[in-house]
Design a protein around this motif. Sequence first.
Motif, mmCIF file in Angstrom:
data_model
loop_
_atom_site.group_PDB
_atom_site.id
_atom_site.type_symbol
_atom_site.label_atom_id
_atom_site.label_comp_id
_atom_site.label_asym_id
_atom_site.label_seq_id
_atom_site.Cartn_x
_atom_site.Cartn_y
_atom_site.Cartn_z
ATOM 1 N N CYS A 31 0.842 -1.190 0.000
ATOM 2 C CA CYS A 31 0.000 0.000 0.000
ATOM 3 C C CYS A 31 0.882 1.245 0.000
ATOM 4 O O CYS A 31 1.827 1.348 0.787
ATOM 5 N N ARG A 45 -9.018 -4.178 -4.769
ATOM 6 C CA ARG A 45 -9.085 -2.816 -5.298
ATOM 7 C C ARG A 45 -8.781 -1.787 -4.218
ATOM 8 O O ARG A 45 -8.414 -0.659 -4.527
ATOM 9 N N PHE A 46 -8.926 -2.192 -2.947
ATOM 10 C CA PHE A 46 -8.674 -1.280 -1.830
ATOM 11 C C PHE A 46 -7.866 -1.992 -0.755
ATOM 12 O O PHE A 46 -8.042 -3.179 -0.518
ATOM 13 N N CYS A 47 -6.993 -1.244 -0.078
ATOM 14 C CA CYS A 47 -6.188 -1.780 1.013
ATOM 15 C C CYS A 47 -7.120 -2.189 2.159
ATOM 16 O O CYS A 47 -7.961 -1.388 2.581
ATOM 17 N N PRO A 48 -6.977 -3.412 2.681
ATOM 18 C CA PRO A 48 -7.836 -3.842 3.778
ATOM 19 C C PRO A 48 -7.494 -3.158 5.108
ATOM 20 O O PRO A 48 -8.260 -3.225 6.059
ATOM 21 N N CYS A 50 -6.186 0.372 5.359
ATOM 22 C CA CYS A 50 -6.476 1.820 5.404
ATOM 23 C C CYS A 50 -7.447 2.262 4.320
ATOM 24 O O CYS A 50 -7.733 3.438 4.198
ATOM 25 N N ASP A 51 -7.945 1.335 3.505
ATOM 26 C CA ASP A 51 -8.929 1.600 2.453
ATOM 27 C C ASP A 51 -8.391 2.441 1.297
ATOM 28 O O ASP A 51 -9.150 3.047 0.558
ATOM 29 N N ALA A 52 -7.075 2.490 1.123
ATOM 30 C CA ALA A 52 -6.484 3.240 0.002
ATOM 31 C C ALA A 52 -6.753 2.491 -1.309
ATOM 32 O O ALA A 52 -6.885 1.271 -1.336
ATOM 33 N N ASP A 53 -6.804 3.222 -2.403
ATOM 34 C CA ASP A 53 -7.040 2.666 -3.725
ATOM 35 C C ASP A 53 -5.802 1.895 -4.195
ATOM 36 O O ASP A 53 -4.689 2.426 -4.199
#
Length: 59
Positions: A31, A45-48, A50-53
């Motif tokens: 990430c 599609r998203f970091c588990p 921090c939710d980053a793309d």
Amino acid sequence: MSICPYCQKEMDAGFDTCPHCGVTMTYLYKCNRCEQEFAATGILRFCPLCDADLTDQLN
């Protein structure tokens, strides 16, 4: 099409499991936001964490 790294046969690039040998692909990510490295058995599609793309890491 892509090549299975285990049995070396062609498979659809969208598959997470090789239809020839049954091995589940493992994808490695890092990430850019939280700088954590992790592996997943599917395309994320998203970091588990921090939710980053993560779409910039998809081929």
